[in-house]
Scaffold this active site. Structure first.
Site, PDB file in Angstrom:
ATOM      1  CD  GLU A 187      33.513  22.302  70.050  1.00 15.92           C
ATOM      2  OE1 GLU A 187      33.157  23.388  69.532  1.00 15.92           O
ATOM      3  OE2 GLU A 187      34.701  22.014  70.241  1.00 15.92           O
ATOM      4  CB  CYS A 194      34.272  23.426  73.652  1.00 14.00           C
ATOM      5  SG  CYS A 194      33.721  24.860  72.721  1.00 14.00           S
ATOM      6  CB  CYS A 220      38.864  25.507  72.682  1.00 15.82           C
ATOM      7  SG  CYS A 220      37.249  26.073  73.223  1.00 15.82           S
ATOM      8  CD  GLU A 235      41.892  37.123  40.716  1.00 18.30           C
ATOM      9  OE1 GLU A 235      40.897  37.273  41.413  1.00 18.30           O
ATOM     10  OE2 GLU A 235      41.882  37.222  39.479  1.00 18.30           O
ATOM     11  CG  HIS A 286      34.114  27.752  70.059  1.00 20.16           C
ATOM     12  ND1 HIS A 286      35.270  27.404  70.709  1.00 20.16           N
ATOM     13  CD2 HIS A 286      34.299  29.042  69.668  1.00 20.16           C
ATOM     14  CE1 HIS A 286      36.116  28.410  70.725  1.00 20.16           C
ATOM     15  NE2 HIS A 286      35.552  29.427  70.088  1.00 20.16           N
ATOM     16  CB  SER A 328      57.903  38.993  43.681  1.00 15.97           C
ATOM     17  OG  SER A 328      56.512  39.169  43.689  1.00 15.97           O
ATOM     18  CD1 TRP A 383      35.579  38.149  29.561  1.00 17.41           C
ATOM     19  CD2 TRP A 383      37.021  37.926  31.278  1.00 17.41           C
ATOM     20  NE1 TRP A 383      35.353  39.187  30.447  1.00 17.41           N
ATOM     21  CE2 TRP A 383      36.227  39.069  31.497  1.00 17.41           C
ATOM     22  CE3 TRP A 383      37.976  37.574  32.214  1.00 17.41           C
ATOM     23  CZ2 TRP A 383      36.367  39.866  32.640  1.00 17.41           C
ATOM     24  CZ3 TRP A 383      38.113  38.376  33.323  1.00 17.41           C
ATOM     25  CH2 TRP A 383      37.317  39.515  33.543  1.00 17.41           C
ATOM     26  CB  THR A 431      47.025  43.342  37.538  1.00 15.60           C
ATOM     27  OG1 THR A 431      47.882  42.260  37.205  1.00 15.60           O
ATOM     28  CG2 THR A 431      45.581  42.888  37.480  1.00 15.60           C
TER      29      THR A 431
HETATM   30  N1  LIG Z   1      41.530  37.333  31.982  1.00 16.93           N
HETATM   31  C1  LIG Z   1      41.174  36.436  32.951  1.00 16.93           C
HETATM   32  C2  LIG Z   1      41.502  36.674  34.292  1.00 16.93           C
HETATM   33  N2  LIG Z   1      42.161  37.838  34.600  1.00 16.93           N
HETATM   34  C3  LIG Z   1      42.505  38.120  35.848  1.00 16.93           C
HETATM   35  C4  LIG Z   1      42.917  39.521  36.181  1.00 16.93           C
HETATM   36  O1  LIG Z   1      43.898  39.906  35.211  1.00 16.93           O
HETATM   37  C5  LIG Z   1      41.722  40.486  36.059  1.00 16.93           C
HETATM   38  O2  LIG Z   1      42.185  41.805  36.146  1.00 16.93           O
HETATM   39  C6  LIG Z   1      40.781  40.328  37.252  1.00 16.93           C
HETATM   40  O3  LIG Z   1      40.394  39.004  37.433  1.00 16.93           O
HETATM   41  C7  LIG Z   1      39.524  41.144  36.969  1.00 16.93           C
HETATM   42  O4  LIG Z   1      38.863  41.211  38.199  1.00 16.93           O
HETATM   43  P1  LIG Z   1      37.380  41.836  38.254  1.00 16.93           P
HETATM   44  O5  LIG Z   1      37.463  43.223  37.675  1.00 16.93           O
HETATM   45  O6  LIG Z   1      37.009  41.832  39.708  1.00 16.93           O
HETATM   46  O7  LIG Z   1      36.508  40.917  37.429  1.00 16.93           O
HETATM   47  N3  LIG Z   1      41.173  35.771  35.244  1.00 16.93           N
HETATM   48  C8  LIG Z   1      40.486  34.637  34.924  1.00 16.93           C
HETATM   49  O8  LIG Z   1      40.176  33.826  35.791  1.00 16.93           O
HETATM   50  N4  LIG Z   1      40.145  34.373  33.619  1.00 16.93           N
HETATM   51  C9  LIG Z   1      40.460  35.235  32.630  1.00 16.93           C
HETATM   52  O9  LIG Z   1      40.114  34.974  31.485  1.00 16.93           O
HETATM   53 ZN   LIG Z   2      35.588  25.682  71.741  1.00 15.27          ZN
END
Ligand SMILES: Nc1c(/N=C/[C@@H](O)[C@H](O)[C@H](O)COP(=O)(O)O)[nH]c(=O)[nH]c1=O
Ligand SMILES: [Zn+2]
Length: 363
Positions: free
Chosen positions: A52, A84, A75, A292, A50, A300, A170, A196
């Site tokens: 400490e 600690c 702790c 993400e 830890h 959800s 992007w 995604t």
């Molecule tokens: N389109 C964008 C993002 N898009 C986020 C997700 O849809 C992407 O699939 C994911 O970040 C890709 O992950 P990688 O393959 O590991 O790079 N996220 C962002 O922050 N800016 C964006 O402009």
């Molecule tokens: Zn500790």
């Protein structure tokens, strides 16, 4: 230097190891004697010494009669390492400054009591607010045994995550995307939905110039539609979990199951119940989860109010389009008065983009 300055150093040490001590909290400690720093340390990895211990080892015999500044109550129970609080007594520390006490019922106040009984002066509270912000993740995990969930989304100035044709690369700048990789490094797991995967075929790895920890990749895929040639399946260098419903094809599961570093987590419900999944992930020791997207997954988590933090990167771009998607799909709230209350905790510019951090208001 004031006591606040020494605690500030201890807090900086703690923040520097944030994300690498899971499921333990990131702790920093500083030992001071007659205005000189004679020891400092941070807890580097669960199961190792830890903060400490490191700081007091560095102080050696000079620790006798010194002041100890520590970001979390020492702790007092035998975990993987001796307590600690006992070490602090043994080393003859004169005064202990603690930023915040530990909510863990095993520990709460026991360490302080042990040290006070041994005649050590203990003061709690300096740097307390900053420490609480640092430990909100750990405290959440200790109290709920489920991961602290951060939802991250990236949108244009008119709130879109793609154009009406689905084009999304992007939205945000290189600097903002690098910032996202720091968040990936700090999280035990990263979660996306099958849409995604099918749309972006993401790597979901942490790609920072100085390297970084890859979070466990989690894909919500109720019917196991995931192709075998996508990155998260084909690249077995990162632990990946695919979550499916109880009726998903057994053949597909068998096909996927025998790939190394890939686990199928079959739910006993037709669709994936987020609160149940979070309990399972908590039991696997995941303290933090980074969601993400995409829009249906975010919806959800919104519906179940199953997140604690929201990070929105807004790019200075406009795409318009009445059918361009936004960051939260699903049915949504019927009335504005039913909007989920957030509290903005930070707004900052990252390159040309704005990064807004918000927490879900309790109750
Ligand atoms: N389109 C964008 C993002 N898009 C986020 C997700 O849809 C992407 O699939 C994911 O970040 C890709 O992950 P990688 O393959 O590991 O790079 N996220 C962002 O922050 N800016 C964006 O402009
Ligand atoms: Zn500790």
């Amino acid at each position: 230097m004031l006591a606040e300055d020494y605690m500030d150093l201890a807090l900086r040490l703690a923040k520097s190891v944030d994300g690498q001590t899971s499921p333990n909290p990131p702790v920093g400690a500083v030992v001071v004697k007659d205005g000189r720093i004679i020891g400092m340390g941070a807890h580097l990895k669960a199961g190792t010494a830890h903060a400490e211990v490191h700081a007091l080892e560095m102080a050696g015999d000079e620790a006798m009669g010194s002041d100890l500044y520590v970001t979390l109550e020492p702790c007092s129970h035998f975990g993987k390492t001796p307590p600690c609080a006992d070490l602090v007594v043994e080393k003859g520390i004169k005064k202990v400054w603690i930023a915040t006490t530990d909510p863990n019922p095993l520990v709460a106040g026991k360490g302080i009591e042990k040290m006070r009984k041994a005649g050590i002066e203990v003061e709690v509270g300096i740097g307390g607010q900053e420490a609480k912000n640092l430990y909100n993740v750990f405290f959440h995990y200790i109290q709920t045994k489920t991961p602290y969930v951060t939802i991250k989304t990236a949108i244009t100035a008119d709130g879109k995550t793609a154009t009406f044709t689905g084009s999304s690369k992007w939205i945000t700048s290189e600097q903002a995307r690098l910032d996202v990789h720091k968040l990936r490094h700090q999280n035990d797991a990263i979660l996306v939905g099958i849409n995604t995967i099918l749309k972006d075929n993401p790597l979901l790895t942490t790609r920072l110039p100085q390297g970084g920890k890859n979070p466990i990749r989690i894909v919500l895929d109720t019917h196991l539609r995931i192709p075998e040639d996508v990155h998260v399946v084909a690249d077995s260098s990162v632990k990946t979990i695919i979550v499916c419903g109880k009726n998903a094809s057994n053949e597909k599961e068998a096909l996927l199951q025998n790939r190394n570093n890939l686990t199928i987590m079959r739910q006993n419900t037709e669709t994936i119940h987020i609160p149940t999944l979070l309990e399972e992930l908590g039991q696997l020791g995941m303290m933090t989860l980074f969601v993400e997207g995409g829009a249906e997954v975010n919806a959800s988590f919104l519906k179940e109010q199953a997140f604690q933090k929201l990070i929105v990167y807004t790019a200075p771009k406009l795409v318009g389009g009445k059918t361009s998607p936004g960051p939260f799909g699903g049915e949504g709230m019927e009335l504005m008065e039913s909007a989920l209350p957030l509290q903005f905790t930070n707004v900052e510019m990252i390159g040309p983009d704005i990064k807004i951090t918000a927490i879900l208001k309790k109750g």
